[in-house]
Scaffold this motif. Structure first.
Motif, mmCIF file in Angstrom:
data_model
loop_
_atom_site.group_PDB
_atom_site.id
_atom_site.type_symbol
_atom_site.label_atom_id
_atom_site.label_comp_id
_atom_site.label_asym_id
_atom_site.label_seq_id
_atom_site.Cartn_x
_atom_site.Cartn_y
_atom_site.Cartn_z
ATOM 1 N N HIS A 20 0.836 -1.206 0.000
ATOM 2 C CA HIS A 20 0.000 0.000 0.000
ATOM 3 C C HIS A 20 0.865 1.248 0.000
ATOM 4 O O HIS A 20 0.555 2.245 -0.664
ATOM 5 C CB HIS A 20 -0.919 0.022 1.225
ATOM 6 N N THR A 21 1.968 1.196 0.746
ATOM 7 C CA THR A 21 2.852 2.356 0.843
ATOM 8 C C THR A 21 3.785 2.463 -0.353
ATOM 9 O O THR A 21 3.950 3.541 -0.928
ATOM 10 C CB THR A 21 3.678 2.295 2.134
ATOM 11 N N LEU A 26 7.035 3.047 -6.457
ATOM 12 C CA LEU A 26 8.040 2.299 -7.215
ATOM 13 C C LEU A 26 7.442 1.876 -8.551
ATOM 14 O O LEU A 26 7.096 0.720 -8.771
ATOM 15 C CB LEU A 26 8.516 1.088 -6.402
ATOM 16 N N THR A 27 7.322 2.815 -9.457
ATOM 17 C CA THR A 27 6.645 2.600 -10.734
ATOM 18 C C THR A 27 7.486 1.726 -11.658
ATOM 19 O O THR A 27 8.716 1.622 -11.501
ATOM 20 C CB THR A 27 6.376 3.938 -11.428
ATOM 21 N N PRO A 28 6.858 1.103 -12.655
ATOM 22 C CA PRO A 28 7.634 0.334 -13.646
ATOM 23 C C PRO A 28 8.696 1.179 -14.330
ATOM 24 O O PRO A 28 9.799 0.686 -14.622
ATOM 25 C CB PRO A 28 6.555 -0.141 -14.628
ATOM 26 N N GLU A 29 8.395 2.436 -14.603
ATOM 27 C CA GLU A 29 9.367 3.318 -15.249
ATOM 28 C C GLU A 29 10.592 3.522 -14.360
ATOM 29 O O GLU A 29 11.738 3.509 -14.845
ATOM 30 C CB GLU A 29 8.718 4.665 -15.580
ATOM 31 N N TYR A 30 10.343 3.705 -13.069
ATOM 32 C CA TYR A 30 11.441 3.888 -12.121
ATOM 33 C C TYR A 30 12.297 2.626 -12.043
ATOM 34 O O TYR A 30 13.532 2.693 -12.037
ATOM 35 C CB TYR A 30 10.860 4.238 -10.749
ATOM 36 N N THR A 31 11.640 1.476 -12.015
ATOM 37 C CA THR A 31 12.381 0.214 -11.950
ATOM 38 C C THR A 31 13.207 -0.001 -13.196
ATOM 39 O O THR A 31 14.375 -0.426 -13.120
ATOM 40 C CB THR A 31 11.413 -0.959 -11.730
ATOM 41 N N ARG A 32 12.649 0.270 -14.370
ATOM 42 C CA ARG A 32 13.415 0.116 -15.610
ATOM 43 C C ARG A 32 14.641 1.021 -15.608
ATOM 44 O O ARG A 32 15.725 0.616 -16.047
ATOM 45 C CB ARG A 32 12.528 0.408 -16.825
ATOM 46 N N MET A 53 18.501 -10.689 -3.790
ATOM 47 C CA MET A 53 18.174 -11.175 -2.443
ATOM 48 C C MET A 53 18.274 -10.054 -1.419
ATOM 49 O O MET A 53 19.356 -9.502 -1.236
ATOM 50 C CB MET A 53 19.115 -12.335 -2.090
ATOM 51 N N PRO A 54 17.147 -9.697 -0.793
ATOM 52 C CA PRO A 54 15.799 -10.197 -1.026
ATOM 53 C C PRO A 54 15.194 -9.528 -2.258
ATOM 54 O O PRO A 54 15.561 -8.415 -2.612
ATOM 55 C CB PRO A 54 15.051 -9.788 0.249
ATOM 56 N N CYS A 55 14.250 -10.211 -2.865
ATOM 57 C CA CYS A 55 13.686 -9.710 -4.127
ATOM 58 C C CYS A 55 12.327 -9.053 -3.946
ATOM 59 O O CYS A 55 11.813 -8.424 -4.876
ATOM 60 C CB CYS A 55 13.575 -10.839 -5.139
ATOM 61 N N GLY A 56 11.694 -9.215 -2.760
ATOM 62 C CA GLY A 56 10.393 -8.596 -2.527
ATOM 63 C C GLY A 56 9.373 -8.994 -3.573
ATOM 64 O O GLY A 56 9.240 -10.173 -3.924
ATOM 65 N N GLN A 57 8.660 -8.003 -4.093
ATOM 66 C CA GLN A 57 7.618 -8.254 -5.084
ATOM 67 C C GLN A 57 8.174 -8.477 -6.492
ATOM 68 O O GLN A 57 7.426 -8.579 -7.454
ATOM 69 C CB GLN A 57 6.600 -7.120 -5.083
ATOM 70 N N GLY A 58 9.504 -8.546 -6.586
ATOM 71 C CA GLY A 58 10.133 -8.975 -7.827
ATOM 72 C C GLY A 58 10.374 -7.899 -8.865
ATOM 73 O O GLY A 58 10.661 -8.220 -10.020
ATOM 74 N N ARG A 59 10.344 -6.643 -8.472
ATOM 75 C CA ARG A 59 10.406 -5.621 -9.513
ATOM 76 C C ARG A 59 11.740 -5.623 -10.263
ATOM 77 O O ARG A 59 11.737 -5.542 -11.505
ATOM 78 C CB ARG A 59 10.079 -4.243 -8.943
ATOM 79 N N HIS A 60 12.875 -5.765 -9.580
ATOM 80 C CA HIS A 60 14.149 -5.840 -10.288
ATOM 81 C C HIS A 60 14.331 -7.210 -10.952
ATOM 82 O O HIS A 60 14.799 -7.294 -12.089
ATOM 83 C CB HIS A 60 15.308 -5.576 -9.335
ATOM 84 N N SER A 61 13.960 -8.266 -10.244
ATOM 85 C CA SER A 61 14.122 -9.626 -10.786
ATOM 86 C C SER A 61 13.378 -9.790 -12.105
ATOM 87 O O SER A 61 13.911 -10.346 -13.076
ATOM 88 C CB SER A 61 13.607 -10.652 -9.778
ATOM 89 N N ILE A 62 12.149 -9.333 -12.143
ATOM 90 C CA ILE A 62 11.331 -9.503 -13.350
ATOM 91 C C ILE A 62 11.906 -8.705 -14.510
ATOM 92 O O ILE A 62 12.002 -9.204 -15.637
ATOM 93 C CB ILE A 62 9.872 -9.086 -13.058
ATOM 94 N N VAL A 116 26.538 -12.084 -10.484
ATOM 95 C CA VAL A 116 26.178 -10.840 -9.819
ATOM 96 C C VAL A 116 25.181 -11.153 -8.712
ATOM 97 O O VAL A 116 24.281 -11.988 -8.894
ATOM 98 C CB VAL A 116 25.559 -9.826 -10.808
ATOM 99 N N ALA A 117 25.326 -10.469 -7.582
ATOM 100 C CA ALA A 117 24.337 -10.533 -6.507
ATOM 101 C C ALA A 117 23.890 -9.115 -6.190
ATOM 102 O O ALA A 117 24.705 -8.180 -6.205
ATOM 103 C CB ALA A 117 24.923 -11.195 -5.261
ATOM 104 N N LEU A 118 22.601 -8.968 -5.926
ATOM 105 C CA LEU A 118 22.016 -7.658 -5.670
ATOM 106 C C LEU A 118 21.331 -7.638 -4.309
ATOM 107 O O LEU A 118 20.602 -8.569 -3.962
ATOM 108 C CB LEU A 118 20.978 -7.315 -6.744
ATOM 109 N N ASN A 119 21.571 -6.548 -3.574
ATOM 110 C CA ASN A 119 20.860 -6.286 -2.325
ATOM 111 C C ASN A 119 20.479 -4.806 -2.377
ATOM 112 O O ASN A 119 21.292 -3.940 -2.077
ATOM 113 C CB ASN A 119 21.737 -6.601 -1.112
ATOM 114 N N LEU A 120 19.239 -4.550 -2.797
ATOM 115 C CA LEU A 120 18.824 -3.197 -3.164
ATOM 116 C C LEU A 120 17.714 -2.670 -2.254
ATOM 117 O O LEU A 120 17.088 -3.417 -1.515
ATOM 118 C CB LEU A 120 18.340 -3.180 -4.618
ATOM 119 N N PHE A 121 17.511 -1.354 -2.311
ATOM 120 C CA PHE A 121 16.401 -0.682 -1.641
ATOM 121 C C PHE A 121 16.457 -0.857 -0.122
ATOM 122 O O PHE A 121 15.490 -1.240 0.522
ATOM 123 C CB PHE A 121 15.060 -1.191 -2.200
ATOM 124 N N SER A 122 17.652 -0.603 0.430
ATOM 125 C CA SER A 122 17.826 -0.650 1.892
ATOM 126 C C SER A 122 17.330 -1.956 2.495
ATOM 127 O O SER A 122 16.550 -1.981 3.446
ATOM 128 C CB SER A 122 17.114 0.544 2.554
#
Length: 256
Positions: A20-21, A26-32, A53-62, A116-122
């Motif tokens: 909800h927050t 975190l729009t698709p445009e921002y993720t791209r 890791m962690p991937c959350g709702q998958g925005r970067h992974s997808i 490559v390993a990613l740990n993003l968005f705090s």
């Protein structure tokens, strides 16, 4: 009085209320754009094996899988992984391009499997103490191939302290989110009380606690795991050096 933070808050925090927050922000445009920046930062192009890791709702992974990378997304939230699976299907991303795994970051180890390993968005510092965070760092090290790189992106601790960021008000479709943040100098953790007011009248309260790391502290932990620091920036693209004014901190580590 500061809120009492229960150990393991992160086990139930990342649910529908979390989206909800953050989802409207975190729009698709921002993720791209962020994935564009990652490709520039790492001079990266497919194919490559990537751990998110962690991937959350998958925005970067997808988005990475959509571009032709082989991606493994790991998260402890079964709810967010369910959202990620639905969004991957909607984006036409199949299971061969994107594997989603329900697992604690401390426990996920596939030796020498990723470039490559990613740990993003705090997404670092959630655990109960530095020893537990170090277990995550060690897991990243074990998962990477020699020469593999780990990208960590988070709020910059010194910007946070200099800005005096104590209150936040965010309005998104369907909800208002208010936060009161307290920095505990004894633990170097931000203790946050979040109140979400939903359009249907519900009021939800959450508390969360995050260990904030400086570049020096993060690099020391990474070095103990076996990494070497190869870059520190104020943007994900890597086009600005990390300074006291940098709002975000991006650290790139390499497994020798």
């Amino acid at each position: 009085m500061a809120p009492v933070i229960s150990p393991g808050w992160y086990r139930s925090f990342f649910d529908e209320l979390y989206l909800h927050t953050y989802d409207p922000l975190l729009t698709p445009e921002y993720t791209r754009a962020q994935v564009d920046d990652l490709e520039i930062l790492l001079e990266l192009s497919p194919p490559a094996d990537i751990l998110d890791m962690p991937c959350g709702q998958g925005r970067h992974s997808i988005e990475l899988a959509r571009r032709g990378y082989r991606v493994t997304g790991v998260d402890l939230s079964a709810y967010l992984l369910g959202v990620a699976r639905e969004r991957a299907r909607s984006a036409g991303v199949d299971d061969e391009a994107l594997e989603l795994v329900h697992c604690d970051m401390r426990e996920f180890v596939r030796p020498r499997s990723y470039d490559v390993a990613l740990n993003l968005f705090s997404s670092f510092g959630y655990l109960e103490d530095e020893e537990q965070d170090a277990r995550v760092m060690a897991a990243f090290f074990e998962c990477l191939r020699p020469g593999g790189r780990l990208v960590m992106e988070m709020i910059h601790k010194y910007w946070l302290l200099r800005s005096g960021h104590e209150h936040l008000w965010v309005e998104t479709p369907g909800a208002f989110t208010l936060e009161r943040v307290r920095f505990d100098v004894a633990t170097d953790r931000t203790e946050t009380e979040r109140i979400v007011i939903l359009d249907d009248g519900r009021v939800e309260r959450r508390h969360f606690s995050v260990r904030q790391y400086s570049l020096v502290e993060l690099a020391q932990m990474a070095r103990r795991a076996g990494f070497e620091l190869v870059g520190a920036y104020g943007t994900l693209r890597g086009d600005e050096p990390l300074t006291l004014e940098s709002r975000r901190m991006v650290a790139v580590f390499r497994r020798p």
